[in-house]
Motif scaffolding. Structure first.
Motif, mmCIF file in Angstrom:
data_model
loop_
_atom_site.group_PDB
_atom_site.id
_atom_site.type_symbol
_atom_site.label_atom_id
_atom_site.label_comp_id
_atom_site.label_asym_id
_atom_site.label_seq_id
_atom_site.Cartn_x
_atom_site.Cartn_y
_atom_site.Cartn_z
ATOM 1 N N ARG A 1 0.860 -1.182 0.000
ATOM 2 C CA ARG A 1 0.000 0.000 0.000
ATOM 3 C C ARG A 1 0.898 1.234 0.000
ATOM 4 O O ARG A 1 1.874 1.284 0.746
ATOM 5 C CB ARG A 1 -0.889 -0.021 1.231
ATOM 6 C CG ARG A 1 -1.972 1.026 1.237
ATOM 7 C CD ARG A 1 -2.901 0.817 2.409
ATOM 8 N NE ARG A 1 -3.712 -0.360 2.240
ATOM 9 C CZ ARG A 1 -4.963 -0.335 1.795
ATOM 10 N NH1 ARG A 1 -5.525 0.805 1.497
ATOM 11 N NH2 ARG A 1 -5.639 -1.441 1.660
ATOM 12 N N LEU B 1 -1.182 6.656 1.765
ATOM 13 C CA LEU B 1 -2.398 6.062 2.323
ATOM 14 C C LEU B 1 -2.167 5.560 3.745
ATOM 15 O O LEU B 1 -3.046 5.668 4.601
ATOM 16 C CB LEU B 1 -2.886 4.916 1.431
ATOM 17 C CG LEU B 1 -3.379 5.308 0.056
ATOM 18 C CD1 LEU B 1 -3.769 4.084 -0.741
ATOM 19 C CD2 LEU B 1 -4.545 6.271 0.157
ATOM 20 N N SER C 1 -4.085 7.109 7.162
ATOM 21 C CA SER C 1 -4.702 6.315 8.229
ATOM 22 C C SER C 1 -4.115 6.663 9.589
ATOM 23 O O SER C 1 -4.843 6.785 10.577
ATOM 24 C CB SER C 1 -4.515 4.824 7.969
ATOM 25 O OG SER C 1 -5.345 4.395 6.937
ATOM 26 N N SER D 1 -9.812 5.491 8.286
ATOM 27 C CA SER D 1 -8.819 4.577 8.837
ATOM 28 C C SER D 1 -9.345 3.147 8.866
ATOM 29 O O SER D 1 -8.646 2.205 8.487
ATOM 30 C CB SER D 1 -8.433 5.020 10.246
ATOM 31 O OG SER D 1 -7.561 4.097 10.828
ATOM 32 N N GLY E 1 -9.421 1.727 5.424
ATOM 33 C CA GLY E 1 -8.093 1.329 4.972
ATOM 34 C C GLY E 1 -7.629 0.014 5.567
ATOM 35 O O GLY E 1 -6.840 -0.708 4.965
ATOM 36 N N SER F 1 -15.314 -3.378 -1.383
ATOM 37 C CA SER F 1 -14.589 -2.115 -1.526
ATOM 38 C C SER F 1 -15.215 -1.239 -2.603
ATOM 39 O O SER F 1 -15.300 -0.018 -2.440
ATOM 40 C CB SER F 1 -13.121 -2.380 -1.859
ATOM 41 O OG SER F 1 -12.497 -3.042 -0.792
ATOM 42 N N SER G 1 -11.698 10.744 2.447
ATOM 43 C CA SER G 1 -10.656 9.814 2.865
ATOM 44 C C SER G 1 -11.123 8.368 2.742
ATOM 45 O O SER G 1 -10.385 7.501 2.255
ATOM 46 C CB SER G 1 -10.245 10.097 4.309
ATOM 47 O OG SER G 1 -9.417 9.091 4.802
ATOM 48 N N GLN H 1 -9.531 5.414 0.468
ATOM 49 C CA GLN H 1 -9.095 4.148 1.063
ATOM 50 C C GLN H 1 -9.841 2.962 0.446
ATOM 51 O O GLN H 1 -9.248 1.903 0.214
ATOM 52 C CB GLN H 1 -9.301 4.164 2.584
ATOM 53 C CG GLN H 1 -8.420 5.134 3.318
ATOM 54 C CD GLN H 1 -6.983 4.664 3.454
ATOM 55 O OE1 GLN H 1 -6.580 3.640 2.936
ATOM 56 N NE2 GLN H 1 -6.185 5.448 4.161
ATOM 57 N N ASN I 1 -8.347 -0.120 -1.589
ATOM 58 C CA ASN I 1 -8.595 -1.509 -1.204
ATOM 59 C C ASN I 1 -8.869 -2.390 -2.412
ATOM 60 O O ASN I 1 -8.573 -3.581 -2.383
ATOM 61 C CB ASN I 1 -9.781 -1.599 -0.246
ATOM 62 C CG ASN I 1 -9.401 -1.287 1.174
ATOM 63 O OD1 ASN I 1 -8.228 -1.234 1.514
ATOM 64 N ND2 ASN I 1 -10.387 -1.064 1.999
#
Length: 177
Positions: free
Chosen positions: A16, A20, A24, A77, A80, A107, A153, A157, A161
Motif C-alpha cells: 500500500r 495512504l 490512516s 482509517s 483502509g 470495496s 478519505s 481508502q 482496497n
C-alpha cells in the motif's frame, strides 16, 4: 490443487502506498486527540457541577460535536484496514480466491457509498444558510467539513482496497488470533 498467487512470490505482494498509510495514521492520531479532548472537557464539566463555580455550557456542546467528529474521522482509517463485521463473517468461509472477490466487491460498494456521502456533505457546505451553533456561534458549514473530509478519505481508502486489499486482508480476525 493450489492456487496461483496474483504476483510471483519473488516479487512479493504489492505494498500500500505510503501516503495512504500516513493518512490512516493521521486519522488515528486525530481520533485519539478527540477522545482525550472529550475526556478533559467532561472531567471539567463534572468538577464544575460539584464546585461552587459557574458552569460553562460550551463544554457540553463542544464535547458532543467532538464525539460526532470522532465517529466520522475514523471512517477512513477503518476503511483502509478493510475491517467490517459482516465482511469478516463472509471471510470465514471459502477459498482465498473467494475472499479476494468479497474484499474487492465490498470495496467497490463502499467507495460508491462514501463518494455519494462526500458529495452530499459538500452540498451542505456549499449551501451555507448562515446558521450557527447555539452557544459557541460556530457556523454550521464548518461542522459539515468533518464528514466531508472523512468520506473523501474513506472513498480514497476504499478505492485503494480494490487494488491492495486482496493481498493484505485475506486473513480474518480469527486467523490472526
Amino acid at each position: 490443487m493450489t492456487e496461483m498467487p496474483a504476483t510471483p512470490q519473488w516479487m512479493g505482494a504489492p505494498r500500500r502506498p505510503a501516503p495512504l498509510i500516513w493518512l490512516s495514521k493521521i486519522e488515528e492520531v486525530l481520533g485519539a486527540l478527540l477522545v482525550l479532548l472529550i475526556f478533559v472537557l467532561l472531567t471539567v464539566q463534572v468538577f464544575q457541577r460539584y464546585l461552587p463555580v459557574a458552569t460553562q455550557p460550551w463544554i457540553g456542546e463542544i464535547s458532543r460535536y467532538a464525539l460526532m467528529a470522532l465517529g466520522f474521522i475514523l471512517v477512513g482509517s477503518l476503511m483502509g484496514q478493510g475491517r467490517h463485521l459482516s465482511i469478516e463473517a463472509i471471510m470465514n468461509v471459502g477459498q482465498p480466491r473467494f475472499k479476494r472477490t468479497v474484499v474487492v466487491i465490498s470495496s467497490i460498494i463502499s467507495a460508491v457509498i462514501c463518494a455519494v456521502l462526500a458529495q452530499d456533505s459538500w452540498a451542505l457546505i456549499s449551501s451555507d444558510t448562515g446558521q450557527t451553533l447555539q452557544i459557541t456561534g460556530i457556523p454550521m458549514w464548518m461542522l459539515y467539513v468533518i464528514p466531508f473530509a472523512a468520506f473523501v478519505s474513506a472513498t480514497i481508502q476504499a478505492l485503494a482496497n480494490i487494488v491492495w486489499a486482496p493481498f493484505e486482508n485475506i486473513s480474518t480476525i480469527e486467523d490472526e488470533a
